[in-house]
Design a protein around this motif. Structure first.
Motif, PDB file in Angstrom:
ATOM      1  N   ARG A 127     -30.279 -49.524  -2.815  1.00 38.21           N
ATOM      2  CA  ARG A 127     -29.171 -50.475  -2.590  1.00 38.21           C
ATOM      3  C   ARG A 127     -28.224 -50.454  -3.786  1.00 38.21           C
ATOM      4  NH1 ARG A 127     -29.776 -55.190   0.004  1.00 38.21           N
ATOM      5  NH2 ARG A 127     -27.582 -55.492  -0.487  1.00 38.21           N
ATOM      6  N   TYR A 128     -28.806 -50.409  -4.976  1.00 37.75           N
ATOM      7  CA  TYR A 128     -27.985 -50.366  -6.191  1.00 37.75           C
ATOM      8  C   TYR A 128     -28.540 -49.326  -7.150  1.00 37.75           C
ATOM      9  CZ  TYR A 128     -26.008 -54.561  -4.307  1.00 37.75           C
ATOM     10  OH  TYR A 128     -25.386 -55.425  -3.456  1.00 37.75           O
ATOM     11  N   VAL A 129     -27.631 -48.670  -7.853  1.00 41.56           N
ATOM     12  CA  VAL A 129     -28.040 -47.725  -8.897  1.00 41.56           C
ATOM     13  C   VAL A 129     -27.487 -48.245 -10.216  1.00 41.56           C
ATOM     14  CG1 VAL A 129     -27.795 -45.383  -9.792  1.00 41.56           C
ATOM     15  CG2 VAL A 129     -28.008 -45.758  -7.327  1.00 41.56           C
ATOM     16  N   VAL A 130     -28.367 -48.393 -11.181  1.00 37.39           N
ATOM     17  CA  VAL A 130     -27.895 -48.819 -12.506  1.00 37.39           C
ATOM     18  C   VAL A 130     -27.994 -47.634 -13.460  1.00 37.39           C
ATOM     19  CG1 VAL A 130     -28.151 -50.442 -14.417  1.00 37.39           C
ATOM     20  CG2 VAL A 130     -28.693 -51.185 -12.084  1.00 37.39           C
ATOM     21  N   GLY A 131     -26.878 -47.275 -14.031  1.00 37.60           N
ATOM     22  CA  GLY A 131     -26.855 -46.212 -15.040  1.00 37.60           C
ATOM     23  C   GLY A 131     -27.194 -46.822 -16.393  1.00 37.60           C
ATOM     24  N   ALA A 132     -28.444 -46.577 -16.820  1.00 36.02           N
ATOM     25  CA  ALA A 132     -28.841 -46.942 -18.194  1.00 36.02           C
ATOM     26  C   ALA A 132     -29.101 -45.612 -18.885  1.00 36.02           C
ATOM     27  CB  ALA A 132     -30.081 -47.826 -18.171  1.00 36.02           C
ATOM     28  N   ASP A 133     -28.195 -44.672 -18.607  1.00 35.09           N
ATOM     29  CA  ASP A 133     -28.429 -43.275 -18.968  1.00 35.09           C
ATOM     30  C   ASP A 133     -27.612 -42.833 -20.178  1.00 35.09           C
ATOM     31  OD1 ASP A 133     -26.274 -43.689 -17.293  1.00 35.09           O
ATOM     32  OD2 ASP A 133     -26.512 -41.869 -16.123  1.00 35.09           O
ATOM     33  N   GLY A 177     -24.903 -42.633 -23.566  1.00 27.85           N
ATOM     34  CA  GLY A 177     -23.477 -42.410 -23.817  1.00 27.85           C
ATOM     35  C   GLY A 177     -22.821 -41.401 -22.896  1.00 27.85           C
ATOM     36  N   ARG A 178     -23.588 -40.392 -22.442  1.00 25.39           N
ATOM     37  CA  ARG A 178     -22.973 -39.361 -21.579  1.00 25.39           C
ATOM     38  C   ARG A 178     -23.193 -39.675 -20.112  1.00 25.39           C
ATOM     39  NH1 ARG A 178     -25.769 -35.745 -25.075  1.00 25.39           N
ATOM     40  NH2 ARG A 178     -24.496 -35.374 -26.931  1.00 25.39           N
ATOM     41  N   SER A 179     -23.517 -40.895 -19.814  1.00 29.19           N
ATOM     42  CA  SER A 179     -23.899 -41.384 -18.483  1.00 29.19           C
ATOM     43  C   SER A 179     -23.339 -40.627 -17.269  1.00 29.19           C
ATOM     44  CB  SER A 179     -23.479 -42.851 -18.377  1.00 29.19           C
ATOM     45  OG  SER A 179     -23.670 -43.328 -17.068  1.00 29.19           O
ATOM     46  N   LEU A 180     -24.253 -40.052 -16.495  1.00 23.87           N
ATOM     47  CA  LEU A 180     -23.877 -39.424 -15.226  1.00 23.87           C
ATOM     48  C   LEU A 180     -23.399 -40.500 -14.246  1.00 23.87           C
ATOM     49  CD1 LEU A 180     -24.097 -36.933 -13.186  1.00 23.87           C
ATOM     50  CD2 LEU A 180     -26.293 -37.952 -12.558  1.00 23.87           C
ATOM     51  N   VAL A 181     -24.065 -41.649 -14.241  1.00 23.43           N
ATOM     52  CA  VAL A 181     -23.693 -42.711 -13.292  1.00 23.43           C
ATOM     53  C   VAL A 181     -22.257 -43.158 -13.569  1.00 23.43           C
ATOM     54  CG1 VAL A 181     -24.245 -45.026 -12.451  1.00 23.43           C
ATOM     55  CG2 VAL A 181     -26.096 -43.436 -13.030  1.00 23.43           C
ATOM     56  N   ARG A 182     -21.922 -43.319 -14.851  1.00 23.67           N
ATOM     57  CA  ARG A 182     -20.541 -43.734 -15.182  1.00 23.67           C
ATOM     58  C   ARG A 182     -19.551 -42.676 -14.697  1.00 23.67           C
ATOM     59  NH1 ARG A 182     -20.526 -43.770 -20.773  1.00 23.67           N
ATOM     60  NH2 ARG A 182     -19.529 -41.738 -20.695  1.00 23.67           N
ATOM     61  N   ARG A 183     -19.926 -41.417 -14.868  1.00 19.54           N
ATOM     62  CA  ARG A 183     -19.015 -40.347 -14.444  1.00 19.54           C
ATOM     63  C   ARG A 183     -18.953 -40.216 -12.927  1.00 19.54           C
ATOM     64  NH1 ARG A 183     -21.356 -35.768 -16.149  1.00 19.54           N
ATOM     65  NH2 ARG A 183     -22.982 -36.647 -17.459  1.00 19.54           N
ATOM     66  N   SER A 184     -19.933 -40.830 -12.214  1.00 24.28           N
ATOM     67  CA  SER A 184     -19.974 -40.701 -10.757  1.00 24.28           C
ATOM     68  C   SER A 184     -19.184 -41.810 -10.063  1.00 24.28           C
ATOM     69  CB  SER A 184     -21.425 -40.760 -10.258  1.00 24.28           C
ATOM     70  OG  SER A 184     -22.195 -39.793 -10.917  1.00 24.28           O
ATOM     71  N   GLY A 185     -18.680 -42.764 -10.811  1.00 26.78           N
ATOM     72  CA  GLY A 185     -17.945 -43.872 -10.193  1.00 26.78           C
ATOM     73  C   GLY A 185     -16.632 -44.106 -10.906  1.00 26.78           C
ATOM     74  N   ASP A 186     -15.941 -45.143 -10.455  1.00 29.28           N
ATOM     75  CA  ASP A 186     -14.639 -45.467 -11.040  1.00 29.28           C
ATOM     76  C   ASP A 186     -14.841 -46.586 -12.064  1.00 29.28           C
ATOM     77  OD1 ASP A 186     -12.017 -45.924 -11.599  1.00 29.28           O
ATOM     78  OD2 ASP A 186     -11.594 -46.992  -9.732  1.00 29.28           O
ATOM     79  N   PHE A 187     -15.210 -46.210 -13.275  1.00 27.69           N
ATOM     80  CA  PHE A 187     -15.502 -47.217 -14.300  1.00 27.69           C
ATOM     81  C   PHE A 187     -14.413 -47.273 -15.372  1.00 27.69           C
ATOM     82  CE2 PHE A 187     -19.624 -46.390 -12.394  1.00 27.69           C
ATOM     83  CZ  PHE A 187     -20.123 -47.665 -12.250  1.00 27.69           C
ATOM     84  N   GLY A 188     -13.774 -46.154 -15.618  1.00 28.52           N
ATOM     85  CA  GLY A 188     -12.753 -46.122 -16.663  1.00 28.52           C
ATOM     86  C   GLY A 188     -13.361 -46.385 -18.029  1.00 28.52           C
ATOM     87  N   SER A 189     -12.623 -46.126 -19.080  1.00 27.42           N
ATOM     88  CA  SER A 189     -13.151 -46.478 -20.391  1.00 27.42           C
ATOM     89  C   SER A 189     -12.017 -46.749 -21.362  1.00 27.42           C
ATOM     90  CB  SER A 189     -14.093 -45.398 -20.917  1.00 27.42           C
ATOM     91  OG  SER A 189     -13.347 -44.331 -21.411  1.00 27.42           O
ATOM     92  N   ASP A 190     -12.310 -47.651 -22.257  1.00 23.52           N
ATOM     93  CA  ASP A 190     -11.343 -48.070 -23.244  1.00 23.52           C
ATOM     94  C   ASP A 190     -11.830 -47.566 -24.598  1.00 23.52           C
ATOM     95  OD1 ASP A 190      -9.099 -49.338 -23.780  1.00 23.52           O
ATOM     96  OD2 ASP A 190      -9.808 -51.377 -23.345  1.00 23.52           O
TER      97      ASP A 190
END
Ligand code: FAD
Length: 534
Positions: A161-167, A169-182
């Motif tokens: 149901r949910y995937v949490v990227g605790a992966d 600094g190079r997080s695949l989960v972050r790169r797989s979604g629309d998270f953006g970064s500042d």
């Protein structure tokens, strides 16, 4: 609705993934963790955590096991090349407002081993070591992960149901979604050298940030005879060459004779300051280094990630238990992002003081800081804003007093609150009457009521009753009936949809799904019951 293999898939079993797995497991959430490595990372990065984080470890049941492994920290001083104090973050001796010393030094592999053994006890969590997540894709009603078993070479698909990227600094989960970064514009290599003392050596008991323009340096007195030095690499220095034994010995020489210590590792890290713009994209969420990275000058990177896990766990529990809709999960980033940002900005500002290389600038800095000493912020920890709490009394962390008992040792407040919301009442508080439907809601919700023993003070908001969230942040202070009513109303803003079944879920003890009522029946007063401290 299509069933999923698990409620939550966590990618990454570092300290943040393990904490989240532990907290979700305690709530009975069917959780699977995927970690590409096969054992705890053998090299420490984090060396310090604060008293608030020890409370999360207390909730996970490992605080006692950690006691012999950690050492209270006395504070951190910024000093100039001559050893004069520019800025002091002093911590008081003894127990602070969290029921523990305000800060601890620790050895990360030992902490992670304790976290994992706590998770191993939890029936609803499965940890898959040696499993790399190759891809993550959103697909109704959640997301699918392509997972490669690195031992057998077999790939499979897992749905959640949910995937949490605790992966990290190079997080695949972050790169797989629309998270953006500042990007807050910090990018600096530092050489980190960990040592073990062979015999007692007269070294400072404080963390020292040595603002020497010739070589900005950090000294960290870690627990159990371990000592760390961090050296900023100067422009043009070769990171590989600097890790050679001769270079390291040259750098350590001025601090400690060679024969008194053993160098156990040296590594160059690039310190960054980056924060995700969004923390949730549909079924994907990020936590820990996957959501934010900061220079380590405050020792708060892992701490911030553990706060993420504590904030997210109960919200996922309410959504997956069918009590709230998934818009509740948007309050996760809304609450955590400004909190983390304040800490990252402070760490960057402190880095600016430390990393001055121009001798004239450094001399001017020293004069300014010595002539007009700046007190450090009373607490670098801002309250949460905005989210699931009432203003202005909510959003701060609840202190944790030890509660005396007539014929037993004192008990820490959080041990009575457990994993639930709890009303904490000063001794003798007259509880008002809850309408029966709300009384029933509070009971179904698993809310607890703790009355402080006579003479025990909480030290928050003029000793009014407070409603505390499972992550120990205060929902609000004031009249107990109004607080429960406001909590009900705040959660009802996130109405639940139909729950999605989980394939072959193990017995979880997940609370019976009950949607938060949106309309209130006619009130008939009934008294809430207090749990005695005994
Ligand atoms: C020199 C230094 C000093 C520091 N000091 C402190 C300090 O004193 N206090 C503090 O609070 N913080 C400190 N930090 C920061 C702290 O170390 C990190 O914030 C923390 O370790 C991050 O934890 P995490 O669980 O988010 O990520 P990580 O620890 O990076 O864990 C991520 C995990 O995900 C796994 N993974 C990644 N991708 C995949 C994939 N596709 N499939 C499966 N598994 C995957 C990785 O193998 C890894 O185990 C320091 C950092 C450094 C570098």
């Amino acid at each position: 609705l299509t069933p999923t293999d698990c409620d939550v898939a966590i990618v990454g079993y570092g300290p943040v993934g393990a904490t989240l797995a532990g907290l979700l497991g305690r709530l009975g959430v069917a959780t699977q963790v995927f970690e590409s490595t096969t054992s705890v990372h053998h090299l420490p990065r984090a060396a310090h955590f604060d008293g608030e984080i020890m409370r999360v470890f207390q909730q996970l049941g490992i605080a006692e096991a950690l006691e012999p492994l950690v050492a209270p920290v006395r504070g951190m001083h910024f000093v100039n090349a001559a050893g004069e104090r520019l800025l002091a973050f002093d911590l008081p001796d003894g127990v602070g407002r969290h029921g523990y010393p305000d800060g601890f030094m620790f050895y990360q592999p030992e902490l992670e081993a304790e976290l994992r053994s706590a998770v191993d006890q939890l029936l609803s969590v499965e940890a898959h070591l040696g499993h790399e997540v190759l891809a993550v894709e959103q697909c109704a009603p959640g997301a699918s992960l392509s997972v490669l078993d690195l031992t057998t070479g077999q790939a499979r698909t897992v749905t959640a149901r949910y995937v949490v990227g605790a992966d990290g600094g190079r997080s695949l989960v972050r790169r797989s979604g629309d998270f953006g970064s500042d990007d807050l514009g910090f990018d600096q290599p530092w050489l980190v050298v960990d040592t073990v003392l062979k015999r007692p050596v007269d070294l400072p008991e404080l963390v020292l940030q040595i603002c020497d323009p010739a070589r900005p340096t950090t000294f960290v007195p870690m627990a159990n005879g371990r000592r760390r030095w961090e050296f900023m690499l100067l422009p043009g220095e070769d990171p590989i060459g600097m890790q050679r034994s001769a270079s390291i010995r040259g750098l350590l020489q001025q601090f400690c004779p060679h024969d008194d210590l053993e160098i156990v590792r040296a590594a160059v890290y690039r310190f960054h300051a980056v924060i995700a713009r969004r923390w949730r994209d549909g079924a994907l969420l990020v936590a820990g280094d996957a959501a934010h990275q900061m220079p380590p000058f405050l020792g708060q990177g892992m701490c911030s990630g553990i706060r993420d896990a504590a904030n997210l766990a109960w919200k996922l529990g309410l959504v997956l238990g069918g009590r709230c809709g998934e818009s509740l999960l948007d309050t996760y980033g809304a609450e955590r992002e400004p909190h983390v940002r304040a800490i990252v900005e402070l760490a960057v500002a402190l880095g600016g003081i430390l990393q001055t290389l121009d001798p004239d600038e450094a001399a001017a800095r020293d004069r300014l800081m010595l002539d007009s000493p700046t007190p450090p912020p009373a607490s670098p920890m801002p309250p949460l804003a905005p989210g699931i709490f009432v203003q202005p009394s909510g959003g701060g962390i609840c202190p944790q007093p030890a509660l005396p008992r007539p014929a037993a040792d004192a008990v820490l407040l959080d041990d009575l609150s457990g994993d639930s919301f709890s009303l904490v009442l000063p001794a003798g508080t007259e509880l008002g009457a809850l309408p029966p439907w709300l009384d029933q809601w509070w009971r179904d919700f698993g809310g607890r009521i703790v009355e402080l023993p006579t003479g025990t003070e909480l030290g928050y908001h003029e000793e009014q009753p407070v409603l505390v969230r499972p992550d120990r942040y205060i929902f609000g202070a004031g009249d107990p009936v109004e607080l429960v009513t406001s909590l009900h109303d705040a959660l009802a803003l996130h109405p639940a949809g139909a729950p999605t079944p989980t394939v072959g879920a193990r017995p979880t003890g997940t609370p019976t799904p009950t949607a938060a009522p949106t309309a209130r029946p006619t009130p008939t007063p009934r008294h809430m019951e207090k749990e005695a401290v005994r």
